[in-house]
Motif scaffolding. Structure first.
Motif, PDB file in Angstrom:
ATOM      1  N   SER A  43      20.198  40.786  41.127  1.00 32.68           N
ATOM      2  CA  SER A  43      20.392  40.732  42.436  1.00 32.68           C
ATOM      3  C   SER A  43      21.171  39.544  43.009  1.00 32.68           C
ATOM      4  CB  SER A  43      18.841  40.663  43.256  1.00 32.68           C
ATOM      5  OG  SER A  43      18.376  42.053  42.757  1.00 32.68           O
ATOM      6  N   ALA A  46      24.785  39.679  41.785  1.00 34.40           N
ATOM      7  CA  ALA A  46      25.614  40.662  42.835  1.00 34.40           C
ATOM      8  C   ALA A  46      25.741  39.934  44.071  1.00 34.40           C
ATOM      9  CB  ALA A  46      24.759  42.223  42.677  1.00 34.40           C
ATOM     10  N   ALA A  47      24.764  39.434  44.647  1.00 36.07           N
ATOM     11  CA  ALA A  47      25.060  38.931  45.803  1.00 36.07           C
ATOM     12  C   ALA A  47      26.094  37.836  45.942  1.00 36.07           C
ATOM     13  CB  ALA A  47      23.631  38.217  46.365  1.00 36.07           C
ATOM     14  N   LYS A  49      28.652  38.005  44.254  1.00 33.07           N
ATOM     15  CA  LYS A  49      30.118  38.294  43.939  1.00 33.07           C
ATOM     16  C   LYS A  49      30.319  39.345  45.144  1.00 33.07           C
ATOM     17  CE  LYS A  49      29.839  38.504  39.104  1.00 33.07           C
ATOM     18  NZ  LYS A  49      30.164  39.442  37.678  1.00 33.07           N
ATOM     19  N   ARG A  51      27.981  41.476  47.079  1.00 31.31           N
ATOM     20  CA  ARG A  51      27.411  42.773  47.154  1.00 31.31           C
ATOM     21  C   ARG A  51      26.147  42.445  48.084  1.00 31.31           C
ATOM     22  NH1 ARG A  51      31.312  42.833  44.286  1.00 31.31           N
ATOM     23  NH2 ARG A  51      32.157  44.793  43.480  1.00 31.31           N
ATOM     24  N   ASP A  52      25.439  43.485  48.682  1.00 29.26           N
ATOM     25  CA  ASP A  52      24.102  43.122  49.404  1.00 29.26           C
ATOM     26  C   ASP A  52      23.113  43.025  48.576  1.00 29.26           C
ATOM     27  OD1 ASP A  52      25.597  43.686  51.991  1.00 29.26           O
ATOM     28  OD2 ASP A  52      25.320  45.933  51.840  1.00 29.26           O
ATOM     29  N   TRP A  56      20.590  45.749  45.770  1.00 35.48           N
ATOM     30  CA  TRP A  56      20.707  45.438  44.463  1.00 35.48           C
ATOM     31  C   TRP A  56      19.413  44.973  43.958  1.00 35.48           C
ATOM     32  CZ3 TRP A  56      23.814  45.181  40.232  1.00 35.48           C
ATOM     33  CH2 TRP A  56      25.043  45.777  40.569  1.00 35.48           C
ATOM     34  N   HIS A  70      25.594  45.816  34.747  1.00 37.56           N
ATOM     35  CA  HIS A  70      26.393  46.284  35.852  1.00 37.56           C
ATOM     36  C   HIS A  70      26.641  44.676  36.972  1.00 37.56           C
ATOM     37  CE1 HIS A  70      27.168  49.155  39.507  1.00 37.56           C
ATOM     38  NE2 HIS A  70      28.121  48.369  39.232  1.00 37.56           N
ATOM     39  N   SER A  71      25.792  44.101  37.203  1.00 34.63           N
ATOM     40  CA  SER A  71      25.994  42.970  37.818  1.00 34.63           C
ATOM     41  C   SER A  71      26.940  41.885  37.246  1.00 34.63           C
ATOM     42  CB  SER A  71      24.776  42.191  38.199  1.00 34.63           C
ATOM     43  OG  SER A  71      24.241  41.657  37.087  1.00 34.63           O
ATOM     44  N   ILE A  74      30.683  43.548  37.271  1.00 33.08           N
ATOM     45  CA  ILE A  74      31.490  44.009  38.489  1.00 33.08           C
ATOM     46  C   ILE A  74      32.384  42.600  38.782  1.00 33.08           C
ATOM     47  CG2 ILE A  74      29.841  45.265  39.486  1.00 33.08           C
ATOM     48  CD1 ILE A  74      28.630  43.180  41.189  1.00 33.08           C
ATOM     49  N   ASP A  76      34.480  40.230  42.107  1.00 32.04           N
ATOM     50  CA  ASP A  76      34.301  39.796  43.380  1.00 32.04           C
ATOM     51  C   ASP A  76      34.795  40.825  44.256  1.00 32.04           C
ATOM     52  OD1 ASP A  76      32.957  37.517  42.418  1.00 32.04           O
ATOM     53  OD2 ASP A  76      34.706  36.217  42.641  1.00 32.04           O
ATOM     54  N   ASN A  77      34.238  41.055  45.269  1.00 31.77           N
ATOM     55  CA  ASN A  77      34.931  42.041  46.586  1.00 31.77           C
ATOM     56  C   ASN A  77      35.658  41.056  47.406  1.00 31.77           C
ATOM     57  OD1 ASN A  77      32.883  40.758  47.886  1.00 31.77           O
ATOM     58  ND2 ASN A  77      31.804  42.957  48.427  1.00 31.77           N
TER      59      ASN A  77
END
Length: 112
Positions: A43, A46-47, A49, A51-52, A56, A70-71, A74, A76-77
């Motif tokens: 989590s 992912a945060a 990178k 993500r919410d 997550w 998965h984390s 992925i 960066d957005n």
């Protein structure tokens, strides 16, 4: 990402059900708590990178190993790239590294 708000929600999601569902059973509460704290790893990754955090966290609590992989894969957005100082090209819309002076996609000069 608001760390204090997400930390409070994480504690509620992890410790709350553990002691409400199994108030007299230490084994079930301990398993739920350990699972919850392990779920923080994907989590937080992912945060960082972009993500919410909360979706997550739930995803990680249910499918920990899949969420961890998965984390890690992925990218960066756009939100995370802007926070890291990346520049958005005004011509093509692609993001370039902070030290770039020419867009890697279209080759035009970036406006500082």
């Amino acid at each position: 990402m608001n760390i204090n708000k997400n930390a409070l929600i994480a504690v509620i999601l992890i410790a709350g059900p553990a002691f409400l569902i199994w108030p007299n059973s230490t084994g079930g509460a301990a398993i739920w708590t350990i699972n919850g704290f392990l779920a923080l790893i994907p989590s937080i990754k992912a945060a960082r990178k972009g993500r919410d955090f909360i979706p997550w966290l739930v995803y990680s609590m249910v499918f920990w190993l899949i969420a961890l992989i998965h984390s890690c894969i992925i990218s960066d957005n756009d939100k995370a790239k802007q926070e890291k100082g990346w520049h958005k090209c005004p011509y093509c819309g692609e993001y370039s590294r902070p030290e770039a002076i020419v867009c890697h996609c279209c080759g035009k000069t970036l406006i500082p």
